[in-house]
Design a protein around this motif. Sequence first.
Motif, PDB file in Angstrom:
ATOM      1  N   ALA A  76      97.111  83.187  71.917  1.00  0.00           N
ATOM      2  CA  ALA A  76      97.797  82.554  70.786  1.00  0.00           C
ATOM      3  C   ALA A  76      97.170  81.205  70.446  1.00  0.00           C
ATOM      4  O   ALA A  76      96.999  80.867  69.264  1.00  0.00           O
ATOM      5  N   HIS A  77      96.795  80.433  71.474  1.00  0.00           N
ATOM      6  CA  HIS A  77      96.135  79.152  71.238  1.00  0.00           C
ATOM      7  C   HIS A  77      94.808  79.335  70.513  1.00  0.00           C
ATOM      8  O   HIS A  77      94.481  78.588  69.587  1.00  0.00           O
ATOM      9  N   LEU A  78      94.046  80.346  70.925  1.00  0.00           N
ATOM     10  CA  LEU A  78      92.748  80.595  70.303  1.00  0.00           C
ATOM     11  C   LEU A  78      92.904  81.094  68.865  1.00  0.00           C
ATOM     12  O   LEU A  78      92.139  80.678  67.978  1.00  0.00           O
ATOM     13  N   VAL A  79      93.872  81.957  68.628  1.00  0.00           N
ATOM     14  CA  VAL A  79      94.095  82.460  67.259  1.00  0.00           C
ATOM     15  C   VAL A  79      94.437  81.307  66.326  1.00  0.00           C
ATOM     16  O   VAL A  79      93.860  81.174  65.235  1.00  0.00           O
ATOM     17  N   LEU A  80      95.362  80.449  66.757  1.00  0.00           N
ATOM     18  CA  LEU A  80      95.720  79.298  65.938  1.00  0.00           C
ATOM     19  C   LEU A  80      94.522  78.357  65.777  1.00  0.00           C
ATOM     20  O   LEU A  80      94.297  77.801  64.692  1.00  0.00           O
ATOM     21  N   GLY A  81      93.742  78.204  66.836  1.00  0.00           N
ATOM     22  CA  GLY A  81      92.557  77.355  66.761  1.00  0.00           C
ATOM     23  C   GLY A  81      91.551  77.846  65.740  1.00  0.00           C
ATOM     24  O   GLY A  81      91.015  77.064  64.950  1.00  0.00           O
ATOM     25  N   VAL A 118      75.379  80.609  63.256  1.00  0.00           N
ATOM     26  CA  VAL A 118      75.109  80.457  64.694  1.00  0.00           C
ATOM     27  C   VAL A 118      76.274  79.739  65.373  1.00  0.00           C
ATOM     28  O   VAL A 118      76.709  80.125  66.467  1.00  0.00           O
ATOM     29  N   ILE A 119      76.815  78.703  64.720  1.00  0.00           N
ATOM     30  CA  ILE A 119      77.954  77.980  65.299  1.00  0.00           C
ATOM     31  C   ILE A 119      79.180  78.875  65.339  1.00  0.00           C
ATOM     32  O   ILE A 119      79.948  78.849  66.315  1.00  0.00           O
ATOM     33  N   TRP A 120      79.393  79.667  64.296  1.00  0.00           N
ATOM     34  CA  TRP A 120      80.487  80.643  64.329  1.00  0.00           C
ATOM     35  C   TRP A 120      80.319  81.586  65.523  1.00  0.00           C
ATOM     36  O   TRP A 120      81.294  81.887  66.237  1.00  0.00           O
ATOM     37  N   MET A 141      89.091  72.176  65.222  1.00  0.00           N
ATOM     38  CA  MET A 141      89.105  71.296  64.054  1.00  0.00           C
ATOM     39  C   MET A 141      87.756  70.599  63.898  1.00  0.00           C
ATOM     40  O   MET A 141      87.204  70.524  62.786  1.00  0.00           O
ATOM     41  N   ALA A 142      87.215  70.088  64.992  1.00  0.00           N
ATOM     42  CA  ALA A 142      85.919  69.412  64.944  1.00  0.00           C
ATOM     43  C   ALA A 142      84.815  70.372  64.511  1.00  0.00           C
ATOM     44  O   ALA A 142      83.961  70.031  63.681  1.00  0.00           O
ATOM     45  N   ILE A 143      84.832  71.597  65.052  1.00  0.00           N
ATOM     46  CA  ILE A 143      83.832  72.592  64.652  1.00  0.00           C
ATOM     47  C   ILE A 143      84.007  72.955  63.184  1.00  0.00           C
ATOM     48  O   ILE A 143      83.026  73.153  62.457  1.00  0.00           O
ATOM     49  N   GLY A 144      85.258  73.034  62.723  1.00  0.00           N
ATOM     50  CA  GLY A 144      85.510  73.312  61.306  1.00  0.00           C
ATOM     51  C   GLY A 144      84.921  72.246  60.401  1.00  0.00           C
ATOM     52  O   GLY A 144      84.379  72.556  59.331  1.00  0.00           O
ATOM     53  N   ILE A 145      84.996  70.981  60.806  1.00  0.00           N
ATOM     54  CA  ILE A 145      84.400  69.892  60.022  1.00  0.00           C
ATOM     55  C   ILE A 145      82.880  70.047  59.976  1.00  0.00           C
ATOM     56  O   ILE A 145      82.250  69.880  58.922  1.00  0.00           O
ATOM     57  N   VAL A 146      82.278  70.386  61.118  1.00  0.00           N
ATOM     58  CA  VAL A 146      80.834  70.614  61.158  1.00  0.00           C
ATOM     59  C   VAL A 146      80.450  71.776  60.239  1.00  0.00           C
ATOM     60  O   VAL A 146      79.459  71.706  59.493  1.00  0.00           O
ATOM     61  N   TYR A 173      88.926  77.851  60.409  1.00  0.00           N
ATOM     62  CA  TYR A 173      88.660  78.497  59.117  1.00  0.00           C
ATOM     63  C   TYR A 173      89.190  77.639  57.963  1.00  0.00           C
ATOM     64  O   TYR A 173      88.499  77.444  56.948  1.00  0.00           O
ATOM     65  N   GLY A 174      90.418  77.128  58.108  1.00  0.00           N
ATOM     66  CA  GLY A 174      91.000  76.319  57.045  1.00  0.00           C
ATOM     67  C   GLY A 174      90.237  75.027  56.819  1.00  0.00           C
ATOM     68  O   GLY A 174      89.992  74.631  55.665  1.00  0.00           O
ATOM     69  N   VAL A 175      89.839  74.366  57.911  1.00  0.00           N
ATOM     70  CA  VAL A 175      89.128  73.091  57.794  1.00  0.00           C
ATOM     71  C   VAL A 175      87.745  73.297  57.191  1.00  0.00           C
ATOM     72  O   VAL A 175      87.279  72.470  56.391  1.00  0.00           O
ATOM     73  N   HIS A 176      87.075  74.384  57.539  1.00  0.00           N
ATOM     74  CA  HIS A 176      85.710  74.588  57.034  1.00  0.00           C
ATOM     75  C   HIS A 176      85.690  74.879  55.537  1.00  0.00           C
ATOM     76  O   HIS A 176      84.645  74.772  54.894  1.00  0.00           O
ATOM     77  N   LYS A 177      86.841  75.215  54.968  1.00  0.00           N
ATOM     78  CA  LYS A 177      86.945  75.438  53.528  1.00  0.00           C
ATOM     79  C   LYS A 177      87.104  74.128  52.750  1.00  0.00           C
ATOM     80  O   LYS A 177      86.956  74.102  51.525  1.00  0.00           O
ATOM     81  N   ILE A 178      87.442  73.041  53.440  1.00  0.00           N
ATOM     82  CA  ILE A 178      87.636  71.748  52.787  1.00  0.00           C
ATOM     83  C   ILE A 178      86.278  71.085  52.566  1.00  0.00           C
ATOM     84  O   ILE A 178      85.493  70.957  53.516  1.00  0.00           O
TER      85      ILE A 178
END
Length: 404
Positions: free
Chosen positions: A54-59, A13-15, A364-369, A64-69
């Motif tokens: 470009a900002h959104l793609v990098l975001g 849902v957050i995705w 980044m914050a959403i990735g942590i969540v 994605y990278g943070v949510h894997k940690i």
Amino acid sequence: MNKILANIKGDRVIWAIAALLALFSFLPVYSASSNLAYLYGDGDTFSFLIKHFAHLVLGFLIMYGVHKIPYHYFKGLSIIMIPVIIVLLLVTMAQNTTIGGANASRWIRIPFVGLTFQTSTLASVVLMAYVARYLSKIKDRKVTFKETLLPLWTPVFLILVLILPANFSTTAIIFSMVMMLVFLGGYPFKYILTILFSGLLALTFFILFAKAFPGVFPNRVDTWVSRVETFVNDEDVEEGYQIERAKIAIARGGVVGKGPGKSVQRNFLPQSSSDFIFAIIIEEWGLVGGVFLMLLYLLLLFRLVVIAHKNSDVFGKLLVIGVGLPIVFQALINMAVAVELFPVTGQTLPLISSGGTSIWMTCMAIGIVLSVSRKNSIEAQKSINQEEDTTTNENPLDVLREAI
């Protein structure tokens, strides 16, 4: 597509909320950037759209990278990053140049890339993770105020002091979120009152110092006072002009709006693609679009509460609230400013407004969540598998006897 979805873990849902906000942002950003294109460019609005893309793609790559940690890694990372953040804020504060007419003490330029980065937004995410780590560490044990002064409040104080001269609104939001987090984390209430009083005292001292020595922090306190006076007295200054244009845009929008790309006030409203983009959204999409956007942020808040509730780890609970709630809080403040329920703050609308730093740190914050919710999903699946194994190993005759 199935392979991509298989690698995306965590709360779906957050995705979906993040994706909807990002997709929706293209139309208002493209529409609102027209005045910027003619003021600072050659009239090419498409370049602003490409930059936003470009900002959104990098975001989303960051997300994605943070949510894997694994989320418990953020305990150690927050400790490592606190001194780094303090150094970055010091370097940022030492700059005396301007970027596009704005105070450059909010931004730092990344060498060899040419990009600017607002360090206070990164400081907010790191600080909330650090506070969540410390609160989980002292959970279920009695602490004294003196014991927590150095490991907890000293980093908070240093970071807020370094952000305050250039950005009062961000300082106030971070301080409010820290207070909320320590309250939810079970920190003694009498100590919280002490910190609140100390914070107000420190702010008063800073204002008096800035008034006594105006050359040290030029125009900062005057700007804060001007914004509050404009909000209270409705004075005709720059901030009042922005609010008036925003209210005109909202009034023109009505229920269903004028249609995508048909905003008129985007040509007169400063910061129409960032701070006041909500007014442009209502002008083009009407009350329907505004309510839809608000419901998305409220749904995000609901999912944050669900994820925090499901997690059995105190650090996981506090981490989700600490990094996730400021996103919703910032969105509500941005909307409140547009409808003149709050003084002008300069806060963007998360994942909607243009601006790389805001998008990246929100992702980044959403990735942590999502990292925390990913752990919840793994634990839930293990529990289901264990129940299935128990059911499979049961004697059929025993199951039949129980049924009878």
